[in-house]
Design a protein around this motif. Structure first.
Motif, PDB file in Angstrom:
ATOM      1  N   VAL A  39      27.706  63.416  17.622  1.00  0.00           N
ATOM      2  CA  VAL A  39      28.204  64.536  17.121  1.00  0.00           C
ATOM      3  C   VAL A  39      27.363  66.484  17.459  1.00  0.00           C
ATOM      4  N   GLY A  40      26.729  66.239  18.223  1.00  0.00           N
ATOM      5  CA  GLY A  40      25.930  67.639  18.941  1.00  0.00           C
ATOM      6  C   GLY A  40      26.516  67.705  20.009  1.00  0.00           C
ATOM      7  N   TRP A  41      26.798  67.156  20.599  1.00  0.00           N
ATOM      8  CA  TRP A  41      27.608  67.186  22.473  1.00  0.00           C
ATOM      9  C   TRP A  41      29.456  67.164  21.896  1.00  0.00           C
ATOM     10  N   VAL A  42      29.754  66.510  21.138  1.00  0.00           N
ATOM     11  CA  VAL A  42      30.931  67.236  20.864  1.00  0.00           C
ATOM     12  C   VAL A  42      30.864  67.925  19.920  1.00  0.00           C
ATOM     13  N   TYR A  43      30.272  68.721  19.492  1.00  0.00           N
ATOM     14  CA  TYR A  43      30.656  69.545  19.151  1.00  0.00           C
ATOM     15  C   TYR A  43      30.345  70.766  20.159  1.00  0.00           C
ATOM     16  N   GLY A  44      29.031  70.794  21.025  1.00  0.00           N
ATOM     17  CA  GLY A  44      29.107  71.449  21.938  1.00  0.00           C
ATOM     18  C   GLY A  44      30.289  71.885  22.831  1.00  0.00           C
ATOM     19  N   LEU A  45      30.896  70.673  23.644  1.00  0.00           N
ATOM     20  CA  LEU A  45      31.880  70.228  24.151  1.00  0.00           C
ATOM     21  C   LEU A  45      33.022  71.284  23.478  1.00  0.00           C
ATOM     22  N   MET A  46      33.263  70.679  22.565  1.00  0.00           N
ATOM     23  CA  MET A  46      34.616  71.554  21.728  1.00  0.00           C
ATOM     24  C   MET A  46      34.276  72.721  21.634  1.00  0.00           C
ATOM     25  N   THR A  60      36.307  68.815  16.446  1.00  0.00           N
ATOM     26  CA  THR A  60      35.165  67.880  16.806  1.00  0.00           C
ATOM     27  C   THR A  60      34.794  66.644  14.928  1.00  0.00           C
ATOM     28  N   ALA A  61      35.728  67.023  14.153  1.00  0.00           N
ATOM     29  CA  ALA A  61      36.038  65.966  12.778  1.00  0.00           C
ATOM     30  C   ALA A  61      37.093  65.022  13.526  1.00  0.00           C
ATOM     31  N   GLU A  62      37.801  65.670  14.272  1.00  0.00           N
ATOM     32  CA  GLU A  62      39.051  64.667  14.664  1.00  0.00           C
ATOM     33  C   GLU A  62      39.002  63.667  16.011  1.00  0.00           C
ATOM     34  N   VAL A  63      38.371  64.645  16.329  1.00  0.00           N
ATOM     35  CA  VAL A  63      37.830  63.348  18.032  1.00  0.00           C
ATOM     36  C   VAL A  63      37.334  61.839  16.572  1.00  0.00           C
ATOM     37  N   PHE A  64      36.021  62.412  15.939  1.00  0.00           N
ATOM     38  CA  PHE A  64      35.604  60.945  15.023  1.00  0.00           C
ATOM     39  C   PHE A  64      36.735  60.672  14.449  1.00  0.00           C
ATOM     40  N   THR A  65      37.651  61.150  13.944  1.00  0.00           N
ATOM     41  CA  THR A  65      38.533  60.593  13.163  1.00  0.00           C
ATOM     42  C   THR A  65      39.630  59.743  13.490  1.00  0.00           C
ATOM     43  N   THR A  66      39.796  60.763  14.800  1.00  0.00           N
ATOM     44  CA  THR A  66      40.644  59.875  15.432  1.00  0.00           C
ATOM     45  C   THR A  66      39.956  58.443  16.570  1.00  0.00           C
ATOM     46  N   ALA A  67      38.771  58.676  16.750  1.00  0.00           N
ATOM     47  CA  ALA A  67      38.595  57.534  17.773  1.00  0.00           C
ATOM     48  C   ALA A  67      37.517  56.307  16.795  1.00  0.00           C
ATOM     49  N   LEU A  68      37.665  56.397  15.397  1.00  0.00           N
ATOM     50  CA  LEU A  68      37.105  55.410  13.994  1.00  0.00           C
ATOM     51  C   LEU A  68      37.629  54.241  14.080  1.00  0.00           C
ATOM     52  N   LYS A  69      39.231  54.289  14.039  1.00  0.00           N
ATOM     53  CA  LYS A  69      39.618  52.978  14.625  1.00  0.00           C
ATOM     54  C   LYS A  69      39.847  52.276  15.388  1.00  0.00           C
ATOM     55  N   PRO A  70      39.840  52.955  16.909  1.00  0.00           N
ATOM     56  CA  PRO A  70      40.139  51.810  17.465  1.00  0.00           C
ATOM     57  C   PRO A  70      38.937  51.868  18.225  1.00  0.00           C
ATOM     58  N   LEU A  71      37.482  52.365  17.926  1.00  0.00           N
ATOM     59  CA  LEU A  71      36.327  52.147  18.871  1.00  0.00           C
ATOM     60  C   LEU A  71      35.657  50.935  17.996  1.00  0.00           C
ATOM     61  N   ARG A  72      35.347  50.685  18.973  1.00  0.00           N
ATOM     62  CA  ARG A  72      34.064  48.467  18.469  1.00  0.00           C
ATOM     63  C   ARG A  72      32.812  49.391  18.473  1.00  0.00           C
ATOM     64  N   VAL A  73      31.876  48.932  17.428  1.00  0.00           N
ATOM     65  CA  VAL A  73      30.918  49.645  16.992  1.00  0.00           C
ATOM     66  C   VAL A  73      29.998  49.324  17.097  1.00  0.00           C
ATOM     67  N   SER A  74      29.993  47.288  18.185  1.00  0.00           N
ATOM     68  CA  SER A  74      29.506  46.614  18.974  1.00  0.00           C
ATOM     69  C   SER A  74      29.234  47.399  19.818  1.00  0.00           C
ATOM     70  N   ALA A  75      30.270  48.279  21.024  1.00  0.00           N
ATOM     71  CA  ALA A  75      29.778  48.351  21.930  1.00  0.00           C
ATOM     72  C   ALA A  75      29.136  49.794  22.582  1.00  0.00           C
ATOM     73  N   ASP A  76      27.972  49.589  23.608  1.00  0.00           N
ATOM     74  CA  ASP A  76      27.045  49.963  23.966  1.00  0.00           C
ATOM     75  C   ASP A  76      26.645  51.421  24.153  1.00  0.00           C
TER      76      ASP A  76
END
Length: 187
Positions: A39-46, A60-76
């Protein structure tokens, strides 16, 4: 039950025998960890791209909301950050398209993964003051309220004594005039 790699189970899938999930060593255990770590670097970028707290928080909230479904938590970690950067690009492009009628999708990949960007150098601040000084009073005031003081559109409208719709029109016209007056300026 061997997975694609021949392992007894894939990362992120439950172990049928124990009901546990294998989490890679360089991954995240859950969504809370993904959020806290990024969240820190995403907010800093925005914030660096839009220049005000209210819009940066919303984006920032929209980025995380948008990424919630398609992003795999198991990704590195590397994959998660790459996906969040791509999502940030898309969210930012939508933001600028609705605000300015322009699609601005360039986000440098060499920005740091920590905190907001440092304040602009003296030349940029001087140029911004010169652009604002060349605007009519109401245009200058709406931009100061929105981007320098970080007020929401509603708060800026209240401060100016106009409707929210009128404040949006003023801001749009002010940004277009400011962009036009700065096109010949030093970069």
């Amino acid at each position: 039950m061997a997975g694609r790699t021949g392992a007894p189970w894939e990362a992120g899938e439950p172990d049928p025998a124990r009901g546990l999930r294998l989490v890679p060593g360089d991954g995240y255990p859950d969504w809370e960890a993904v959020y806290r770590d990024n969240v820190g670097w995403v907010y800093g970028l925005m914030f660096g791209k839009v220049g005000n707290r209210a819009d940066a928080e919303d984006l920032t909230a929209e980025v995380f909301t948008t990424a919630l479904k398609p992003l795999r938590v198991s990704a590195d970690v590397r994959e998660v950050r790459a996906y969040l950067r791509a999502t940030a690009r898309t969210v930012l492009a939508g933001h600028w398209r609705t605000r300015m009628g322009r699609e601005i999708t360039v986000i440098d990949d060499d920005f740091p993964d920590t905190g907001p960007e440092p304040p602009p150098d003296g030349r940029a601040a001087e140029r911004a003051r010169a652009v604002l000084a060349n605007l009519p009073d109401r245009y200058r005031r709406i931009l100061e309220l929105r981007f320098l003081q970080g007020l929401s559109v509603r708060d800026a409208a209240n401060s100016l004594g106009v409707s929210v719709a009128n404040a949006k029109v003023l801001q749009h016209r002010a940004l277009r005039m400011a962009a036009g007056s700065d096109e010949g300026g030093a970069r």
